[in-house]
Design a protein around this motif. Structure first.
Motif, PDB file in Angstrom:
ATOM      1  N   PRO A   1      -6.359  -5.232  -8.026  1.00 29.31           N
ATOM      2  CA  PRO A   1      -5.795  -5.353  -6.679  1.00 29.31           C
ATOM      3  C   PRO A   1      -4.702  -4.299  -6.489  1.00 29.31           C
ATOM      4  N   LEU A   2      -4.475  -3.895  -5.250  1.00 31.11           N
ATOM      5  CA  LEU A   2      -3.462  -2.882  -4.947  1.00 31.11           C
ATOM      6  C   LEU A   2      -2.610  -3.359  -3.781  1.00 31.11           C
ATOM      7  N   ILE A   3      -1.277  -3.291  -3.960  1.00 31.54           N
ATOM      8  CA  ILE A   3      -0.329  -3.611  -2.893  1.00 31.54           C
ATOM      9  C   ILE A   3       0.397  -2.335  -2.501  1.00 31.54           C
ATOM     10  N   PHE A   4       0.303  -1.950  -1.232  1.00 33.79           N
ATOM     11  CA  PHE A   4       1.123  -0.863  -0.703  1.00 33.79           C
ATOM     12  C   PHE A   4       2.406  -1.456  -0.158  1.00 33.79           C
TER      13      PHE A   4
ATOM     14  N   THR B   1      10.746 -13.100  -3.740  1.00 31.30           N
ATOM     15  CA  THR B   1      10.941 -14.056  -4.840  1.00 31.30           C
ATOM     16  C   THR B   1      10.425 -15.438  -4.460  1.00 31.30           C
ATOM     17  N   HIS B   2       9.696 -15.522  -3.359  1.00 24.15           N
ATOM     18  CA  HIS B   2       9.175 -16.799  -2.883  1.00 24.15           C
ATOM     19  C   HIS B   2       8.188 -17.380  -3.887  1.00 24.15           C
ATOM     20  N   MET B   3       8.234 -18.698  -4.049  1.00 22.78           N
ATOM     21  CA  MET B   3       7.395 -19.335  -5.063  1.00 22.78           C
ATOM     22  C   MET B   3       5.904 -19.102  -4.850  1.00 22.78           C
ATOM     23  N   GLY B   4       5.487 -18.925  -3.591  1.00 19.84           N
ATOM     24  CA  GLY B   4       4.051 -18.866  -3.360  1.00 19.84           C
ATOM     25  C   GLY B   4       3.508 -17.573  -2.809  1.00 19.84           C
ATOM     26  N   VAL B   5       4.373 -16.589  -2.543  1.00 16.71           N
ATOM     27  CA  VAL B   5       3.905 -15.450  -1.758  1.00 16.71           C
ATOM     28  C   VAL B   5       2.822 -14.635  -2.469  1.00 16.71           C
ATOM     29  N   PHE B   6       2.968 -14.380  -3.759  1.00 15.17           N
ATOM     30  CA  PHE B   6       1.967 -13.555  -4.438  1.00 15.17           C
ATOM     31  C   PHE B   6       0.720 -14.349  -4.797  1.00 15.17           C
ATOM     32  N   ASP B   7       0.891 -15.645  -5.083  1.00 14.57           N
ATOM     33  CA  ASP B   7      -0.289 -16.493  -5.270  1.00 14.57           C
ATOM     34  C   ASP B   7      -1.132 -16.477  -4.001  1.00 14.57           C
ATOM     35  N   TRP B   8      -0.454 -16.599  -2.853  1.00 18.46           N
ATOM     36  CA  TRP B   8      -1.155 -16.586  -1.568  1.00 18.46           C
ATOM     37  C   TRP B   8      -1.799 -15.228  -1.303  1.00 18.46           C
ATOM     38  N   LEU B   9      -1.011 -14.177  -1.493  1.00 16.33           N
ATOM     39  CA  LEU B   9      -1.483 -12.829  -1.153  1.00 16.33           C
ATOM     40  C   LEU B   9      -2.716 -12.444  -1.951  1.00 16.33           C
ATOM     41  N   LEU B  10      -2.670 -12.648  -3.255  1.00 19.14           N
ATOM     42  CA  LEU B  10      -3.736 -12.146  -4.123  1.00 19.14           C
ATOM     43  C   LEU B  10      -5.005 -12.985  -4.077  1.00 19.14           C
ATOM     44  N   THR B  11      -4.974 -14.105  -3.356  1.00 22.06           N
ATOM     45  CA  THR B  11      -6.216 -14.867  -3.172  1.00 22.06           C
ATOM     46  C   THR B  11      -6.984 -14.412  -1.926  1.00 22.06           C
ATOM     47  N   GLN B  12      -6.362 -13.553  -1.115  1.00 27.11           N
ATOM     48  CA  GLN B  12      -7.024 -13.093   0.105  1.00 27.11           C
ATOM     49  C   GLN B  12      -8.032 -11.987  -0.228  1.00 27.11           C
ATOM     50  N   ARG B  13      -9.121 -11.953   0.546  1.00 25.16           N
ATOM     51  CA  ARG B  13     -10.186 -10.974   0.314  1.00 25.16           C
ATOM     52  C   ARG B  13     -10.606 -10.329   1.636  1.00 25.16           C
ATOM     53  N   ARG B  14     -10.807  -9.023   1.605  1.00 25.86           N
ATOM     54  CA  ARG B  14     -11.291  -8.327   2.798  1.00 25.86           C
ATOM     55  C   ARG B  14     -12.681  -8.812   3.192  1.00 25.86           C
TER      56      ARG B  14
ATOM     57  N   PRO C   1     -11.609  -2.553  -3.823  1.00 25.72           N
ATOM     58  CA  PRO C   1     -11.504  -2.374  -2.372  1.00 25.72           C
ATOM     59  C   PRO C   1     -11.466  -3.683  -1.595  1.00 25.72           C
ATOM     60  N   ASP C   2     -11.839  -4.775  -2.236  1.00 27.58           N
ATOM     61  CA  ASP C   2     -11.811  -6.079  -1.580  1.00 27.58           C
ATOM     62  C   ASP C   2     -10.416  -6.691  -1.594  1.00 27.58           C
ATOM     63  N   ARG C   3      -9.503  -6.101  -2.390  1.00 22.74           N
ATOM     64  CA  ARG C   3      -8.186  -6.707  -2.595  1.00 22.74           C
ATOM     65  C   ARG C   3      -7.088  -5.652  -2.474  1.00 22.74           C
ATOM     66  N   ILE C   4      -6.992  -5.059  -1.291  1.00 26.13           N
ATOM     67  CA  ILE C   4      -5.933  -4.102  -0.972  1.00 26.13           C
ATOM     68  C   ILE C   4      -5.019  -4.769   0.054  1.00 26.13           C
ATOM     69  N   TYR C   5      -3.707  -4.734  -0.211  1.00 27.30           N
ATOM     70  CA  TYR C   5      -2.746  -5.467   0.599  1.00 27.30           C
ATOM     71  C   TYR C   5      -1.636  -4.534   1.080  1.00 27.30           C
ATOM     72  N   ILE C   6      -0.932  -4.954   2.108  1.00 28.96           N
ATOM     73  CA  ILE C   6       0.142  -4.139   2.673  1.00 28.96           C
ATOM     74  C   ILE C   6       1.355  -5.012   2.928  1.00 28.96           C
ATOM     75  N   THR C   7       2.547  -4.476   2.617  1.00 34.32           N
ATOM     76  CA  THR C   7       3.783  -5.216   2.850  1.00 34.32           C
ATOM     77  C   THR C   7       4.909  -4.228   3.108  1.00 34.32           C
ATOM     78  N   GLY C   8       5.957  -4.704   3.756  1.00 35.13           N
ATOM     79  CA  GLY C   8       7.102  -3.848   4.009  1.00 35.13           C
ATOM     80  C   GLY C   8       8.268  -4.653   4.538  1.00 35.13           C
ATOM     81  N   LEU C   9       9.465  -4.049   4.465  1.00 35.71           N
ATOM     82  CA  LEU C   9      10.670  -4.708   4.942  1.00 35.71           C
ATOM     83  C   LEU C   9      11.374  -3.828   5.968  1.00 35.71           C
TER      84      LEU C   9
END
Length: 305
Positions: A98-101, A269-282, A171-179
């Motif tokens: 998986p890749l997080i931008f 640092t949220h308890m669930g954010v990466f568990d949630w994010l990495l279960t998503q699929r394009r 390619p099914d697990r590419i994510y985007i985040t920013g602050l």
């Protein structure tokens, strides 16, 4: 205030959550009762709303494991930082990651990717923590802006595919985040390249785009502090109606009544954010979009007389 009273006070009205002044009033009333309202998370899933209320700071689970960091100062188009997850081996046959931008805020602009380690997700990873994904964080030039300069979007249209090609990416697990500024960038890039990403996380980032239909099948999680004086909390109630109008299938909002602009300290640092994010699929987003197209309007289903 009882928990039931709190839940009643926090219910959305006409699709919008309470305004800043209302949040502050509720928080003060709870403090008078010896309680602390730390976090409220709204989840809209295919039109159904659920609500979670966190009283007190609660526990944080920082992302597990460790990361190796590589800073690329003279990269093509941008300097960038890349974080390799635990167990990463670029030469491992057939392994895709998986890749997080990640897009940083205005304070991390420049030409030295070490600056990227000061805030947000790169900061957490630089502390020796990790996430089970590659993370790539480009650095915006000092005299530019991720969201306000159209030149950066043009360059990102080249940079992102180049990184996807360079590294062993699923390619099914590419994510985007920013602050902040990077949150605005995440909105902009996601709307410009909607079929690239499986999901998005935005911390204190706004968007002025009126039509969010391009990402209505892409899961989204927003984080915002009520006391934000840089990106006003009221921006949230400008975004929610547009998500609802687009019939967005799955979006979340975490509100922090005691926090200002630096809500990214909570988001990453949220308890669930990466568990949630990495279960998503394009592919799942595409399946849902295809299902929408296969559902005919009610009138179209009627047989001709």
């Amino acid at each position: 205030m009882s928990c039931w009273e709190v839940l009643e006070e926090l219910q959305p009205h006409l699709g919008n959550v309470p305004r800043k002044e209302r949040w502050q009033e509720i928080a003060k009333r709870m403090e008078a009762d010896g309680k602390s309202l730390h976090e409220v998370t709204y989840t809209w899933n295919e039109g159904e709303l659920s609500l979670e209320v966190g009283l007190g700071a609660g526990d944080k689970r920082l992302v597990p494991g460790t990361s190796r960091i590589h800073l690329v100062k003279n990269g093509e188009l941008y300097p960038y930082a890349v974080f390799y997850p635990q167990g990463y081996d670029a030469q491992e046959p057939g392994r895709k990651w998986p890749l997080i931008f990640f897009f940083h805020g205005i304070g991390e602009r420049g030409d030295d990717p070490a600056i990227l380690l000061r805030e947000g997700l790169p900061y957490e990873l630089a502390q020796g923590r990790g996430v089970d994904a590659l993370v790539i964080a480009p650095q915006c030039p000092a005299n530019s802006h991720w969201a306000d300069q159209e030149d950066e979007l043009i360059k990102l249209r080249r940079f992102l595919p180049a990184m996807i090609e360079k590294y062993p990416v699923d390619p099914d697990r590419i994510y985007i985040t920013g602050l902040s500024m990077g949150g605005r960038c995440a909105w902009k890039v996601a709307l410009d390249m909607p079929d690239t990403f499986a999901a998005m996380v935005v911390a204190c980032g706004r968007t002025s785009e009126s039509d969010l239909g391009a990402i209505r099948d892409m899961p989204l999680w927003m984080f915002h502090g009520v006391n934000d004086s840089t990106t006003s909390f009221d921006n949230i109630n400008a975004i929610l109606p547009r998500l609802q109008a687009s019939q967005h299938r799955h979006y979340k909002l975490s509100v922090y009544p005691q926090v200002g602009h630096n809500v990214w300290g909570e988001a990453y640092t949220h308890m669930g954010v990466f568990d949630w994010l990495l279960t998503q699929r394009r592919s799942r987003n595409r399946e849902f979009a295809a299902g929408r197209k296969n559902v005919l309007p009610t009138d179209a289903k009627k047989k001709p007389v």
